[in-house]
Write an enzyme that holds these catalytic residues in place. Structure first.
Site, PDB file in Angstrom:
ATOM      1  N   GLU A 117      11.442  -4.669  -7.797  1.00  0.00           N
ATOM      2  CA  GLU A 117      10.149  -4.768  -8.474  1.00  0.00           C
ATOM      3  C   GLU A 117      10.255  -4.314  -9.930  1.00  0.00           C
ATOM      4  O   GLU A 117       9.732  -4.955 -10.840  1.00  0.00           O
ATOM      5  CB  GLU A 117       9.128  -3.899  -7.732  1.00  0.00           C
ATOM      6  N   THR A 124       1.705   9.597  -8.161  1.00  0.00           N
ATOM      7  CA  THR A 124       3.130   9.493  -8.402  1.00  0.00           C
ATOM      8  C   THR A 124       3.951  10.194  -7.313  1.00  0.00           C
ATOM      9  O   THR A 124       5.070   9.802  -7.029  1.00  0.00           O
ATOM     10  CB  THR A 124       3.414  10.140  -9.770  1.00  0.00           C
ATOM     11  N   GLY A 161       0.821  -1.211   0.000  1.00  0.00           N
ATOM     12  CA  GLY A 161       0.000   0.000   0.000  1.00  0.00           C
ATOM     13  C   GLY A 161       0.849   1.252   0.000  1.00  0.00           C
ATOM     14  O   GLY A 161       1.352   1.688   1.043  1.00  0.00           O
ATOM     15  N   THR A 192       0.368   3.891  -3.112  1.00  0.00           N
ATOM     16  CA  THR A 192      -0.369   4.906  -3.869  1.00  0.00           C
ATOM     17  C   THR A 192      -1.639   5.350  -3.140  1.00  0.00           C
ATOM     18  O   THR A 192      -2.355   4.538  -2.562  1.00  0.00           O
ATOM     19  CB  THR A 192      -0.746   4.349  -5.258  1.00  0.00           C
TER      20      THR A 192
HETATM   21  C1  LIG Z   1      -3.831  -2.089 -12.099  1.00  0.00           C
HETATM   22  C2  LIG Z   1      -3.018  -1.280 -11.173  1.00  0.00           C
HETATM   23  C3  LIG Z   1      -2.398  -1.885 -10.089  1.00  0.00           C
HETATM   24  C4  LIG Z   1      -1.664  -1.142  -9.182  1.00  0.00           C
HETATM   25  N1  LIG Z   1      -1.136  -1.743  -8.072  1.00  0.00           N
HETATM   26  C5  LIG Z   1      -0.591  -0.983  -7.089  1.00  0.00           C
HETATM   27  C6  LIG Z   1      -0.210  -1.539  -5.839  1.00  0.00           C
HETATM   28  O1  LIG Z   1      -0.329  -2.743  -5.621  1.00  0.00           O
HETATM   29  N2  LIG Z   1       0.272  -0.733  -4.879  1.00  0.00           N
HETATM   30  C7  LIG Z   1       0.419   0.623  -5.069  1.00  0.00           C
HETATM   31  O2  LIG Z   1       0.870   1.299  -4.158  1.00  0.00           O
HETATM   32  N3  LIG Z   1       0.078   1.188  -6.259  1.00  0.00           N
HETATM   33  C8  LIG Z   1      -0.426   0.427  -7.257  1.00  0.00           C
HETATM   34  N4  LIG Z   1      -0.805   1.011  -8.457  1.00  0.00           N
HETATM   35  C9  LIG Z   1      -0.697   2.449  -8.587  1.00  0.00           C
HETATM   36  C10 LIG Z   1       0.362   2.910  -9.596  1.00  0.00           C
HETATM   37  O3  LIG Z   1       1.633   2.752  -9.038  1.00  0.00           O
HETATM   38  C11 LIG Z   1       0.029   4.355  -9.939  1.00  0.00           C
HETATM   39  O4  LIG Z   1      -1.154   4.349 -10.681  1.00  0.00           O
HETATM   40  C12 LIG Z   1       1.117   5.025 -10.705  1.00  0.00           C
HETATM   41  O5  LIG Z   1       2.257   5.193  -9.888  1.00  0.00           O
HETATM   42  C13 LIG Z   1       0.673   6.385 -11.228  1.00  0.00           C
HETATM   43  O6  LIG Z   1       0.054   7.152 -10.249  1.00  0.00           O
HETATM   44  P1  LIG Z   1      -1.383   7.844 -10.532  1.00  0.00           P
HETATM   45  O7  LIG Z   1      -2.260   6.805 -11.068  1.00  0.00           O
HETATM   46  O8  LIG Z   1      -1.844   8.542  -9.328  1.00  0.00           O
HETATM   47  O9  LIG Z   1      -1.083   8.868 -11.649  1.00  0.00           O
HETATM   48  P2  LIG Z   1      -0.729  10.477 -11.505  1.00  0.00           P
HETATM   49  O10 LIG Z   1       0.326  10.596 -10.491  1.00  0.00           O
HETATM   50  O11 LIG Z   1      -2.038  11.133 -11.247  1.00  0.00           O
HETATM   51  O12 LIG Z   1      -0.215  10.747 -12.898  1.00  0.00           O
HETATM   52  C14 LIG Z   1      -1.073  10.914 -14.049  1.00  0.00           C
HETATM   53  C15 LIG Z   1      -0.231  11.150 -15.276  1.00  0.00           C
HETATM   54  O13 LIG Z   1       0.529  12.332 -15.118  1.00  0.00           O
HETATM   55  C16 LIG Z   1       1.905  12.069 -15.306  1.00  0.00           C
HETATM   56  N5  LIG Z   1       2.694  12.895 -14.382  1.00  0.00           N
HETATM   57  C17 LIG Z   1       2.493  13.107 -13.066  1.00  0.00           C
HETATM   58  N6  LIG Z   1       3.460  13.909 -12.584  1.00  0.00           N
HETATM   59  C18 LIG Z   1       4.295  14.174 -13.593  1.00  0.00           C
HETATM   60  C19 LIG Z   1       5.500  14.926 -13.703  1.00  0.00           C
HETATM   61  N7  LIG Z   1       6.041  15.565 -12.679  1.00  0.00           N
HETATM   62  N8  LIG Z   1       6.095  14.990 -14.909  1.00  0.00           N
HETATM   63  C20 LIG Z   1       5.552  14.376 -15.973  1.00  0.00           C
HETATM   64  N9  LIG Z   1       4.441  13.658 -15.934  1.00  0.00           N
HETATM   65  C21 LIG Z   1       3.801  13.547 -14.748  1.00  0.00           C
HETATM   66  C22 LIG Z   1       2.082  10.607 -15.013  1.00  0.00           C
HETATM   67  O14 LIG Z   1       3.197  10.099 -15.696  1.00  0.00           O
HETATM   68  C23 LIG Z   1       0.781  10.031 -15.512  1.00  0.00           C
HETATM   69  O15 LIG Z   1       0.894   9.775 -16.880  1.00  0.00           O
HETATM   70  C24 LIG Z   1      -1.505   0.250  -9.400  1.00  0.00           C
HETATM   71  C25 LIG Z   1      -2.086   0.852 -10.504  1.00  0.00           C
HETATM   72  C26 LIG Z   1      -2.845   0.112 -11.386  1.00  0.00           C
HETATM   73  C27 LIG Z   1      -3.498   0.803 -12.544  1.00  0.00           C
END
Ligand SMILES: Cc1cc2nc3c(=O)[nH]c(=O)nc-3n(C[C@H](O)[C@H](O)[C@H](O)COP(=O)(O)OP(=O)(O)OC[C@H]3O[C@@H](n4cnc5c(N)ncnc54)[C@H](O)[C@@H]3O)c2cc1C
Lengths: 249, 384
Positions: B242, B127, B119, B121
């Protein structure tokens, strides 16, 4: 009870074989090789007999190039105790393999030799029978079920008309058919253990066996392309074509 | 060249051959977890590859683990359902107390205990991990009280333990931005219904992912891994492992797509000839193949650097980026090669296409890899 299993390294059954440009054989360079599936069944059966307490030791033998040791390792990972590699780069035909195996049997004195009924590369289906002949042992070929007890083996064989069960005296040679069992995949701990198991290396010369081929391969070619069929509308049309065009009736 | 891992590859392929396309299509339709597949991998010892022998694993390095993941994907299976059982325990192994190692690792090695939920995100800090808001506060008894919310926490419903990253000191109080976060092992068997709530999220792929809510969840003091406040640094090592393993999965996917496309191009007849006779079909396959091989070199390199004892931050990130881009290119190529039939579920192409798409976003979005390389490898200004 001690078992000897023979394992052959062949082109993997998933690979579509290609004839070499010079028609001397099939392409084996950079082609995935595996244990002959029928031999895998032999190994599985031996390991099950071991697990059931019927067998006490299983020795896996392979013959041919250096990489045959990988095939032996697979057998060891599945549960065989040790390996013997008869090393040669020369062509080995069934009679030579049977003679080499007979020598190994002399040295190891197993109660049963288990091997695949045939190898999927040359499909000879001869080695087991030749070995039994050379040793003067009983044979149970094409086994789909094996029961060992009191110095005897009951071997159920797949024959054209159905199933036949023969009772043979040990020591014996048994060759395995497809439906005998479903071979296991090895676990990671067993793969690691297999790396530490012993593989003895020996040559045909050391065994005093003449392996010179008795048969010469003239040429290997692709099977001829099958031509597409046609659909006929009526029986009359079919009979007409068979009679007048194909000329078979 | 002889492949040191040829035996592992062969046996993993054999195991996977018992779980063909129909198995995965059925699960996909039912959105069910591949319990039998995961059980088979567990029993055969593949998921405990990285756990030292003294705790019941095989004690092999990340390359062996990468080989296993690659073969699973290459066989058309989906390791995403259980890859985390391999590496999540790394944080306990590297930073946990002897007591925690004794308590958890043997059970994880045998598969009796599942630790495959992580856990990190959160809905408001995707991100930007350092902005996460879930808190862990010590109460009068010395226990921790957890409050907050996680999202995309995968496999929680198929895990006994969860590795949780939470804030133990507020962002304003810490000297360094990377301080103030701590790692906990949460025993969900006790927590569920006592302050822990799980809600599945329906997703584009069958991934068993969820939202997790913490409402005054009390966990014992000995749930803390390592020192308080150092959690972010602890999880970074684990994240690099990972990334390397997920990169290896992408290589496996890419190889599956290239093989599938090649077979189809050799087979499918249009205009009275195989479609593979057209350069418009064979060039994209050749290109995808080359990109896969190039990315694979990076994955192997990253694994070697990691095994050499270094963090391999740059290498792991580059491997994950290049491999996920290569698998996505290969996926798109495979769709195009199959034409309309790519959309028919029975070819498995559309399923693998959806599945491999994830890795350009998770576990870290590829934009962030680019930022990392620009800033930390090249010395360009931080862009965010
Ligand atoms: C199926 C699935 C399984 C997952 N499993 C896990 C899990 O087990 N545990 C866990 O902790 N997380 C998990 N995740 C979460 C995953 O790690 C995040 O979705 C990922 O890190 C992106 O975060 P976000 O979705 O909040 O996107 P955001 O942070 O909202 O980003 C949205 C977009 O904006 C871009 N962006 C954001 N900031 C910048 C920047 N500074 N410069 C350029 N581009 C930027 C990103 O690249 C992305 O394209 C999972 C996600 C999915 C879809």
């Amino acid at each position: 009870m001690k078992l000897l299993v023979a394992v052959k390294r062949v082109i993997d059954y998933n690979i579509k074989v290609r004839v070499k440009g010079d028609e001397t054989g099939v392409e084996t360079a950079n082609v995935k090789m595996s244990m002959n599936p029928f031999d895998e069944i032999a190994v599985e059966e031996a390991v099950r007999l071991h697990e059931a307490g019927t067998a006490t030791e299983i020795v896996a033998v392979s013959m041919g190039v250096q990489q045959c040791q990988e095939t032996i390792r697979t057998a060891l990972a599945m549960g065989c105790d040790r390996g013997i590699h008869v090393k040669t780069d020369d062509e080995l035909q069934p009679l030579a393999v049977a003679k080499l195996l007979a020598k190994i049997v002399e040295q190891e004195s197993p109660d049963v030799v288990v091997l695949g009924k045939q190898a999927i590369d040359d499909d000879s289906n001869q080695t087991g029978q030749m070995l039994a002949g050379l040793l003067g042992w009983s044979q149970g070929t094409f086994a789909s079920e094996i029961a060992l007890a009191d110095g005897k083996a009951n071997v159920t064989r797949e024959i054209d008309g159905g199933l036949q069960t023969v009772a043979i005296n040990l020591p014996a040679v048994i060759t395995t058919d497809l439906r005998l069992n479903e071979p296991r995949y090895a676990s990671l701990p067993n793969i690691m253990k297999a790396k530490k198991k012993e593989i003895a290396e020996i040559t045909p010369e050391e065994l005093g066996v003449d392996i010179a081929p008795r048969l010469t391969t003239l040429k290997v070619t692709e099977p001829s392309q099958r031509e597409g069929g046609i659909k006929v509308e009526t029986v009359a049309e079919l009979v007409n074509k068979l009679k007048n065009e194909v000329g078979v009736i | 060249m002889t492949d040191e891992y040829a035996d592992i590859r062969e046996q993993v392929q054999k195991l996977c051959s018992q779980y063909p396309g129909e198995y995965w299509r059925k699960l996909d339709a039912e959105r069910a977890y591949p319990t039998e597949f995961v059980q088979a991998l567990t029993e055969a010892g593949y998921l405990s590859v990285l756990i030292p022998e003294e705790f019941g694993g095989s004690g092999l390095g990340i390359t062996a683990a990468a080989v296993i993941m690659e073969e699973i994907q290459k066989s058309g299976c989906n390791g995403g359902a259980c890859h985390a059982q391999m590496y999540t325990m790394g944080t306990v192994l590297r930073h946990g107390s002897d007591e925690q190692k004794q308590k958890y690792l043997p059970g994880i090695a045998s598969g009796e205990l599942r630790l495959q939920a992580f856990g990190v995100t959160e809905p408001t800090s995707g991100t930007d991990t350092l902005s996460l808001r879930t808190t862990a506060v010590k109460n009068g008894d010395g226990d921790y009280v957890i409050n907050g919310q996680k999202i995309w926490t995968s496999r929680v419903e198929h895990s006994d333990l969860m590795m949780l990253l939470a804030r133990t000191q507020s962002k304003e109080e810490v000297k360094k931005r990377t301080d103030g976060l701590s790692v906990f092992i949460v025993d969900m068997r006790e927590a569920l219904g006592n302050g822990l709530e799980i809600k599945p999220i329906r997703t584009m792929i069958n991934h068993a992912t969820t939202e997790v809510f913490f409402d005054d969840l009390v966990i014992p003091a000995n749930s803390l891994v390592g020192e308080e406040g150092k959690g972010f640094r602890y999880i970074l090592d684990g994240m690099n492992a990972e990334r390397i393993l997920i990169a290896a999965e992408c290589i496996g996917d890419a190889r599956w797509f290239v093989q599938k496309a090649t077979d189809y191009a050799n087979d499918r007849q249009v205009f009275g000839r195989e479609i593979g006779k057209n350069q418009g079909i064979q060039f994209p396959i050749a290109e995808a193949y080359m990109q896969t091989e190039a990315a694979n070199l990076m994955v192997e390199h990253a694994a070697r650097v990691y095994e050499g004892g270094s963090r391999a931050g740059a290498e792991a990130n580059m491997a994950k980026y290049l491999a996920s881009e290569a698998s996505w290119k290969a996926a798109d190529m495979c769709m195009q090669t199959h034409g309309g039939f790519a959309f028919a579920e029975e070819y498995d192409v559309e399923r693998k296409f959806r599945e491999t798409r994830l890795y350009r976003i998770a576990p870290i979005s590829n934009n962030l890899v680019l930022s990392f390389i620009a800033e930390h490898v090249l010395g360009l200004p931080k862009s965010y």
